[in-house]
Design an enzyme around this catalytic site. Structure first.
Site, PDB file in Angstrom:
ATOM      1  N   GLN A 418       0.829  -1.197   0.000  1.00 56.59           N
ATOM      2  CA  GLN A 418       0.000   0.000   0.000  1.00 56.59           C
ATOM      3  C   GLN A 418       0.869   1.256   0.000  1.00 56.59           C
ATOM      4  O   GLN A 418       0.517   2.275  -0.597  1.00 56.59           O
ATOM      5  CB  GLN A 418      -0.938   0.014   1.201  1.00 56.59           C
ATOM      6  CG  GLN A 418      -1.908   1.179   1.226  1.00 56.59           C
ATOM      7  CD  GLN A 418      -2.869   1.174   0.045  1.00 56.59           C
ATOM      8  OE1 GLN A 418      -3.222   0.115  -0.472  1.00 56.59           O
ATOM      9  NE2 GLN A 418      -3.282   2.358  -0.391  1.00 56.59           N
ATOM     10  N   ALA A 439      -5.416   5.385  -0.084  1.00 57.04           N
ATOM     11  CA  ALA A 439      -5.210   5.476   1.365  1.00 57.04           C
ATOM     12  C   ALA A 439      -3.728   5.472   1.695  1.00 57.04           C
ATOM     13  O   ALA A 439      -2.906   4.864   0.999  1.00 57.04           O
ATOM     14  CB  ALA A 439      -5.880   4.300   2.056  1.00 57.04           C
ATOM     15  N   SER A 444      -5.503   1.534   4.634  1.00 56.85           N
ATOM     16  CA  SER A 444      -6.220   0.946   3.499  1.00 56.85           C
ATOM     17  C   SER A 444      -7.085  -0.238   3.934  1.00 56.85           C
ATOM     18  O   SER A 444      -6.642  -1.105   4.687  1.00 56.85           O
ATOM     19  CB  SER A 444      -5.230   0.478   2.433  1.00 56.85           C
ATOM     20  OG  SER A 444      -5.887  -0.250   1.424  1.00 56.85           O
ATOM     21  N   HIS A 446      -7.844  -2.563   2.008  1.00 54.37           N
ATOM     22  CA  HIS A 446      -7.302  -3.769   1.362  1.00 54.37           C
ATOM     23  C   HIS A 446      -6.445  -4.575   2.339  1.00 54.37           C
ATOM     24  O   HIS A 446      -6.322  -5.792   2.203  1.00 54.37           O
ATOM     25  CB  HIS A 446      -6.487  -3.388   0.127  1.00 54.37           C
ATOM     26  CG  HIS A 446      -7.324  -3.002  -1.047  1.00 54.37           C
ATOM     27  ND1 HIS A 446      -7.931  -3.916  -1.873  1.00 54.37           N
ATOM     28  CD2 HIS A 446      -7.679  -1.770  -1.533  1.00 54.37           C
ATOM     29  CE1 HIS A 446      -8.606  -3.292  -2.823  1.00 54.37           C
ATOM     30  NE2 HIS A 446      -8.473  -1.968  -2.634  1.00 54.37           N
ATOM     31  N   ASP A 453     -11.281  -4.842  -5.294  1.00 55.00           N
ATOM     32  CA  ASP A 453     -11.666  -4.008  -6.433  1.00 55.00           C
ATOM     33  C   ASP A 453     -12.074  -4.956  -7.549  1.00 55.00           C
ATOM     34  O   ASP A 453     -11.382  -5.951  -7.806  1.00 55.00           O
ATOM     35  CB  ASP A 453     -10.501  -3.130  -6.902  1.00 55.00           C
ATOM     36  CG  ASP A 453     -10.094  -2.092  -5.858  1.00 55.00           C
ATOM     37  OD1 ASP A 453     -10.946  -1.754  -5.010  1.00 55.00           O
ATOM     38  OD2 ASP A 453      -8.927  -1.643  -5.879  1.00 55.00           O
ATOM     39  N   GLU A 496     -16.002   5.417  -5.650  1.00 57.42           N
ATOM     40  CA  GLU A 496     -15.319   4.241  -6.203  1.00 57.42           C
ATOM     41  C   GLU A 496     -16.340   3.105  -6.334  1.00 57.42           C
ATOM     42  O   GLU A 496     -16.489   2.279  -5.414  1.00 57.42           O
ATOM     43  CB  GLU A 496     -14.154   3.801  -5.308  1.00 57.42           C
ATOM     44  CG  GLU A 496     -13.011   4.803  -5.272  1.00 57.42           C
ATOM     45  CD  GLU A 496     -11.789   4.266  -4.525  1.00 57.42           C
ATOM     46  OE1 GLU A 496     -11.834   3.101  -4.046  1.00 57.42           O
ATOM     47  OE2 GLU A 496     -10.797   5.009  -4.411  1.00 57.42           O
ATOM     48  N   TRP A 498     -16.192   0.444  -7.840  1.00 51.53           N
ATOM     49  CA  TRP A 498     -15.528  -0.862  -7.946  1.00 51.53           C
ATOM     50  C   TRP A 498     -15.030  -1.424  -6.601  1.00 51.53           C
ATOM     51  O   TRP A 498     -14.689  -2.591  -6.512  1.00 51.53           O
ATOM     52  CB  TRP A 498     -14.336  -0.741  -8.899  1.00 51.53           C
ATOM     53  CG  TRP A 498     -13.278   0.223  -8.382  1.00 51.53           C
ATOM     54  CD1 TRP A 498     -12.274  -0.021  -7.502  1.00 51.53           C
ATOM     55  CD2 TRP A 498     -13.154   1.607  -8.712  1.00 51.53           C
ATOM     56  NE1 TRP A 498     -11.535   1.103  -7.247  1.00 51.53           N
ATOM     57  CE2 TRP A 498     -12.055   2.130  -7.994  1.00 51.53           C
ATOM     58  CE3 TRP A 498     -13.878   2.482  -9.555  1.00 51.53           C
ATOM     59  CZ2 TRP A 498     -11.646   3.463  -8.094  1.00 51.53           C
ATOM     60  CZ3 TRP A 498     -13.453   3.803  -9.666  1.00 51.53           C
ATOM     61  CH2 TRP A 498     -12.363   4.288  -8.928  1.00 51.53           C
ATOM     62  N   HIS A 499     -14.947  -0.537  -5.602  1.00 46.47           N
ATOM     63  CA  HIS A 499     -14.359  -0.936  -4.315  1.00 46.47           C
ATOM     64  C   HIS A 499     -15.455  -1.513  -3.420  1.00 46.47           C
ATOM     65  O   HIS A 499     -16.351  -0.795  -2.960  1.00 46.47           O
ATOM     66  CB  HIS A 499     -13.702   0.271  -3.633  1.00 46.47           C
ATOM     67  CG  HIS A 499     -13.001  -0.098  -2.345  1.00 46.47           C
ATOM     68  ND1 HIS A 499     -11.643  -0.309  -2.271  1.00 46.47           N
ATOM     69  CD2 HIS A 499     -13.479  -0.285  -1.086  1.00 46.47           C
ATOM     70  CE1 HIS A 499     -11.310  -0.600  -1.014  1.00 46.47           C
ATOM     71  NE2 HIS A 499     -12.419  -0.586  -0.278  1.00 46.47           N
TER      72      HIS A 499
END
Length: 530
Positions: A418, A439, A444, A446, A453, A496, A498-499
């Site tokens: 990240q 982020a 993040s 993730h 995503d 976003e 897609w997130h």
């Protein structure tokens, strides 16, 4: 006062009457149920000279005085004497046995210094019987220090170690159903299971046959025992001091698979929480104290039989706090944070509110949160979570039935990866735009392993067939569009589509219907501290 001669005559008349009555034969006594007898006439006896002397006049001192009952003389208790001196094969001590049951032990040094004064008495081996039970390899020596001829009573029970067995030499061992000084009991959790604690401290669950052979001795009730909750099969052993430990399947089997009681439980909830089970793990008579407050999942509540739930405004052991980030008031119980309104806090009695630092990582409503205000440890995470993978596979399959293809283009990211992504966004967009598009490392989602995503990182993708399908259906599989359009002020990030973040079907559906972001639902801001 009557004259002395009158009293003499009266005494003579009474005496004559008593003598006459004493001469009446028993047949002359009337039967209570028969006819009254007819008196028989008696001819007068020929007159004669009186042969009795006049009865002297009684005086004040001549009244008969009853003799006192003699008190029996108690039999004196014989004075206790020494009956003998005895030894044990594994000890250098000498035991002096008295006729009154007293036993005096002399150490080796004391015996050497006193035996002459005692008359150099003979020391003989104490009679010993060696026994063991059918359920244990422990061997016991039943020692008698005789106090009289023929005495075989057990005066001491010795647990034999390997060293003592060796010193005892060759000896036979008898198997017995009861070892003297053993105690018998049952736990309050079961009226059926019976236990014995032998002199070595071991506890054994008795079979019905073993208990009968031991003499069916009275049982002491020991509070505590084996309990479980209605929603779990895990067995908890509760000690008399209130401590408890959860047993593994192996430990439960080793304990003899005892009967297990259901722990007394009250089910409660507040206006802002789900159901809590207030569990009592009984360890004393009449114990009703709450030992554990367990927040139940829907599945656990159902497994408990969907019991009646009582409403409360407080949960035992709870508190109210604010985090050092934001102004939201949280109800806190066992680390579980639930946002409450000011009105709800007041309804609970306006308790003191403490300010606390967020944990790292932070969970609110049982959900892991990572945003600009609440970072993760740099070492957190190791890959995508299993629950996310399972949920995405289901969503992907459902989308395919609708002619939509979904694929993951970015999944788990470590702190280091990240850091690289964030740096590249700054180079690409500049600092201000990058702050809304990526982020900082440690912040993040993730890194949680719960975010992905999908398909494309273009905002225009949100208006595509795939993007519209995701926005409409993702919640059915536990996903939310984490950074929705028009919520940048709340989330700190640009739109976003897609997130996706996995939070579970129940929460995802709630957020979808209420059009809430995760930050709003959890009551946290999303702003960097600097």
């Amino acid at each position: 006062m009557s004259s002395p001669s009158a009293r003499i005559r009266l005494w003579a008349v009474i005496t004559t009457a008593v003598l006459a009555l004493s001469l009446v034969p028993p047949a002359a006594v009337a039967d209570e149920t028969g006819p009254e007898p007819t008196p028989t006439a008696v001819s007068p006896e020929p007159s004669a000279e009186p042969t009795t002397e006049p009865t002297p006049e009684p005086t004040e001192t001549s009244t008969p005085t009853p003799s006192p009952t003699p008190t029996p003389t108690p039999t004196p208790t014989p004075e206790a004497t020494v009956f003998g001196y005895y030894s044990l094969p594994w000890s250098a001590a000498v035991y002096q046995s008295w006729t009154d049951g007293k036993i005096t032990a002399f150490s080796e040094a004391t015996w050497k210094s006193r035996r002459k004064a005692l008359g150099m008495p003979r020391v003989t081996p104490a009679p010993i019987r060696y026994v063991e039970t059918s359920w244990s390899d422990t061997e016991y020596a039943l020692v008698t220090f005789p106090q009289k001829a023929g005495d075989i009573a057990v005066d001491r029970v010795v647990v034999l170690t390997s060293a003592k067995k060796k010193k005892a030499g060759k000896h036979s061992v008898k198997r017995v159903a009861h070892v003297p000084t053993s105690t018998y009991f049952r736990y309050a959790s079961s009226t059926v299971d019976r236990y014995v604690r032998t002199p070595d401290g071991s506890r054994h669950k008795l079979t019905a046959t073993q208990y009968a052979k031991a003499g069916s001795r009275p049982l002491t009730v020991v509070y505590g025992g084996y309990y479980r909750t209605k929603w779990s099969k895990d067995v908890t052993f509760v000690s008399r001091d209130g401590s408890r430990r959860e047993l593994s399947a192996k430990q439960y089997a080793a304990a003899g698979k005892p009967r297990v009681a259901i722990a007394p439980t009250e089910y409660v909830k507040t206006p802002w929480t789900g159901v809590y089970a207030l569990v009592t793990w009984p360890h004393e008579k009449g114990d009703t104290s709450v030992d554990q407050a367990v927040r139940l999942t829907s599945a656990q509540y159902k497994a408990a039989g969907s019991p009646t739930v009582h409403k409360r405004l407080r949960i035992p052991g709870d508190s109210f706090v604010r985090l050092t980030v934001g102004k939201t008031i949280y109800h806190r119980k066992s680390g579980y944070l639930t946002p409450v309104t000011t009105a709800q806090w007041k309804s609970a009695g306006s308790p003191k509110i403490s300010t606390v630092k967020p944990a790292k990582p932070t969970y609110i409503r049982g959900i892991l949160i990572a945003n600009k205000s609440l970072p993760l440890p740099s070492t957190y995470g190791s890959g995508l979570r299993a629950e996310l993978k399972t949920a995405f596979a289901k969503m992907q399959k459902a989308a395919r039935r609708d002619g939509v293809s979904l694929r993951i283009i970015s999944g788990f990211r470590s702190y280091a990866s990240q850091k690289s992504v964030y740096a590249s966004k700054i180079r690409q967009y500049g600092f201000a735009t990058a702050e809304k598009r990526s982020a900082r490392p440690g912040h993040s989602e993730h890194q949680t392993g719960l975010a992905i995503d999908v398909n494309s990182i273009s905002q225009a993708w949100g208006r595509s067939k795939e993007g519209r399908w995701v926005a409409k259906n993702a919640h059915k599989y536990g996903f939310i569009v984490r950074y929705p359009e028009g919520k940048t002020r709340v989330t700190g990030y640009a739109y976003e589509p897609w997130h996706l973040r996995h939070v579970g079907v129940t929460v995802a559906t709630h957020l979808y219907k209420k059009k809430l972001t995760l930050d709003e639902y959890l009551g946290v801001p999303s702003k960097y501290a600097d």
